[in-house]
Design an enzyme around this catalytic site. Structure first.
Site, PDB file in Angstrom:
ATOM      1  N   TYR A 108       5.594  15.410  59.884  1.00 28.08           N
ATOM      2  CA  TYR A 108       4.597  14.508  59.290  1.00 28.08           C
ATOM      3  C   TYR A 108       4.134  13.410  60.235  1.00 28.08           C
ATOM      4  O   TYR A 108       3.173  12.706  59.940  1.00 28.08           O
ATOM      5  CB  TYR A 108       5.182  13.824  58.038  1.00 28.08           C
ATOM      6  CG  TYR A 108       5.482  14.778  56.914  1.00 28.08           C
ATOM      7  CD1 TYR A 108       4.449  15.369  56.191  1.00 28.08           C
ATOM      8  CD2 TYR A 108       6.797  15.101  56.577  1.00 28.08           C
ATOM      9  CE1 TYR A 108       4.723  16.257  55.155  1.00 28.08           C
ATOM     10  CE2 TYR A 108       7.079  15.982  55.543  1.00 28.08           C
ATOM     11  CZ  TYR A 108       6.037  16.562  54.838  1.00 28.08           C
ATOM     12  OH  TYR A 108       6.305  17.434  53.821  1.00 28.08           O
ATOM     13  N   HIS A 115      -1.527  10.669  56.630  1.00 23.61           N
ATOM     14  CA  HIS A 115      -0.782   9.952  55.594  1.00 23.61           C
ATOM     15  C   HIS A 115       0.213   8.958  56.198  1.00 23.61           C
ATOM     16  O   HIS A 115       0.767   8.117  55.500  1.00 23.61           O
ATOM     17  CB  HIS A 115      -0.026  10.977  54.725  1.00 23.61           C
ATOM     18  CG  HIS A 115      -0.003  10.652  53.259  1.00 23.61           C
ATOM     19  ND1 HIS A 115      -0.858   9.749  52.664  1.00 23.61           N
ATOM     20  CD2 HIS A 115       0.785  11.127  52.253  1.00 23.61           C
ATOM     21  CE1 HIS A 115      -0.598   9.692  51.360  1.00 23.61           C
ATOM     22  NE2 HIS A 115       0.399  10.510  51.092  1.00 23.61           N
ATOM     23  N   PHE A 163      10.202   9.538  51.682  1.00 27.00           N
ATOM     24  CA  PHE A 163       8.954  10.172  51.287  1.00 27.00           C
ATOM     25  C   PHE A 163       8.072   9.217  50.486  1.00 27.00           C
ATOM     26  O   PHE A 163       8.541   8.310  49.805  1.00 27.00           O
ATOM     27  CB  PHE A 163       9.155  11.509  50.549  1.00 27.00           C
ATOM     28  CG  PHE A 163       9.621  12.587  51.488  1.00 27.00           C
ATOM     29  CD1 PHE A 163       8.727  13.214  52.337  1.00 27.00           C
ATOM     30  CD2 PHE A 163      10.954  12.911  51.580  1.00 27.00           C
ATOM     31  CE1 PHE A 163       9.157  14.178  53.247  1.00 27.00           C
ATOM     32  CE2 PHE A 163      11.397  13.871  52.485  1.00 27.00           C
ATOM     33  CZ  PHE A 163      10.494  14.497  53.320  1.00 27.00           C
ATOM     34  N   ASN A 189       6.186   9.187  47.790  1.00 26.12           N
ATOM     35  CA  ASN A 189       6.209   8.906  46.350  1.00 26.12           C
ATOM     36  C   ASN A 189       7.491   8.199  45.893  1.00 26.12           C
ATOM     37  O   ASN A 189       7.664   7.935  44.710  1.00 26.12           O
ATOM     38  CB  ASN A 189       5.972  10.184  45.541  1.00 26.12           C
ATOM     39  CG  ASN A 189       7.009  11.251  45.823  1.00 26.12           C
ATOM     40  OD1 ASN A 189       7.855  11.083  46.699  1.00 26.12           O
ATOM     41  ND2 ASN A 189       6.949  12.352  45.111  1.00 26.12           N
ATOM     42  N   ASP A 216      -2.582   4.427  54.323  1.00 22.79           N
ATOM     43  CA  ASP A 216      -3.797   5.196  54.567  1.00 22.79           C
ATOM     44  C   ASP A 216      -4.718   5.128  53.352  1.00 22.79           C
ATOM     45  O   ASP A 216      -4.266   5.176  52.220  1.00 22.79           O
ATOM     46  CB  ASP A 216      -3.446   6.651  54.871  1.00 22.79           C
ATOM     47  CG  ASP A 216      -2.621   7.281  53.746  1.00 22.79           C
ATOM     48  OD1 ASP A 216      -1.533   6.746  53.429  1.00 22.79           O
ATOM     49  OD2 ASP A 216      -3.073   8.275  53.157  1.00 22.79           O
ATOM     50  N   ASN A 232       0.131   7.575  45.963  1.00 21.42           N
ATOM     51  CA  ASN A 232       1.484   7.742  45.411  1.00 21.42           C
ATOM     52  C   ASN A 232       2.472   6.678  45.887  1.00 21.42           C
ATOM     53  O   ASN A 232       3.349   6.260  45.138  1.00 21.42           O
ATOM     54  CB  ASN A 232       2.034   9.134  45.741  1.00 21.42           C
ATOM     55  CG  ASN A 232       1.303  10.213  44.952  1.00 21.42           C
ATOM     56  OD1 ASN A 232       0.805   9.946  43.867  1.00 21.42           O
ATOM     57  ND2 ASN A 232       1.235  11.411  45.498  1.00 21.42           N
TER      58      ASN A 232
END
Length: 197
Positions: free
Chosen positions: A17, A22, A68, A70, A95, A116
């Site tokens: 990632y 993101h 993560f 969320n 973002d 999220n």
């Protein structure tokens, strides 16, 4: 002087990632720490990586939640509760689909915009009153493409725009800490105006 005591950058942990749109918030806090001669270190107590920057009258904790997107609120609430940092003393960088690459904007309070990470922070803090720094990543044009877009890599041109903006946003955070939100907003706005000439 602003009373920001915690700067948070949102993203997803893991090498797969690290280069995705993101993770713009991660890029910002990493760069901000670097600019002040710090690196973010693993801090299991707060479910993320953190550092503390003390200069002059500034005493700022910088946090990168590593659970993560969320579940970002877990790290934010843990650190804020531990150090008794109020929501209005927190600035969260993330973002933003609704802004084009090359644009960043400060905002205080308001809705989650469907993000999220912001949703989880609101839920965990029980408040919308924290400050936000929205880093434009652009929109793919179709709702069905959003997930692939935010979890995808930007084009080289867009990435350069975002990198430049993050550098200026870091400078704006310094202005925010030394002066106030209005001065920081003016700095970001003048940077955008200069580039559009």
């Amino acid at each position: 002087m602003s009373t920001i005591r915690l700067l948070v950058g949102l993203g997803n942990p893991g090498p797969e990632y690290s280069q995705t749109r993101h993770n713009a918030g991660f890029w910002l806090v990493e760069q901000y720490a670097r600019m002040h001669g710090h690196t973010l270190q693993p801090d299991t107590k707060f479910f993320g990586n953190s550092t503390r920057i003390q200069k002059g009258g500034m005493d700022l904790r910088v946090l990168q939640p590593m659970q993560f997107m969320n579940r970002s609120g877990n790290a934010v609430a843990s650190l804020a509760n531990f150090y008794k940092i109020a929501p209005e003393e927190i600035l969260v960088a993330y973002d933003e689909l609704d802004l084009p690459p090359g644009v960043a904007k400060f905002k205080t309070g308001g809705g989650t915009g469907g993000h999220n990470g912001i949703k989880d922070i609101v839920a965990r803090l029980g408040s919308h009153d924290f400050h936000r720094l929205r880093i434009g990543i652009g929109h793919p044009g179709d709702k069905s493409k959003v997930t692939g877009w935010v979890l995808g890599k930007a084009s080289q041109a867009d990435q350069l725009l975002m990198d430049d903006t993050i550098t200026e946003a870091c400078r704006s955070i310094d202005i925010l800490l030394q002066q106030d939100m209005r001065a920081a907003q003016q700095h970001l706005h003048s940077f955008k105006a200069q580039r559009e000439k």
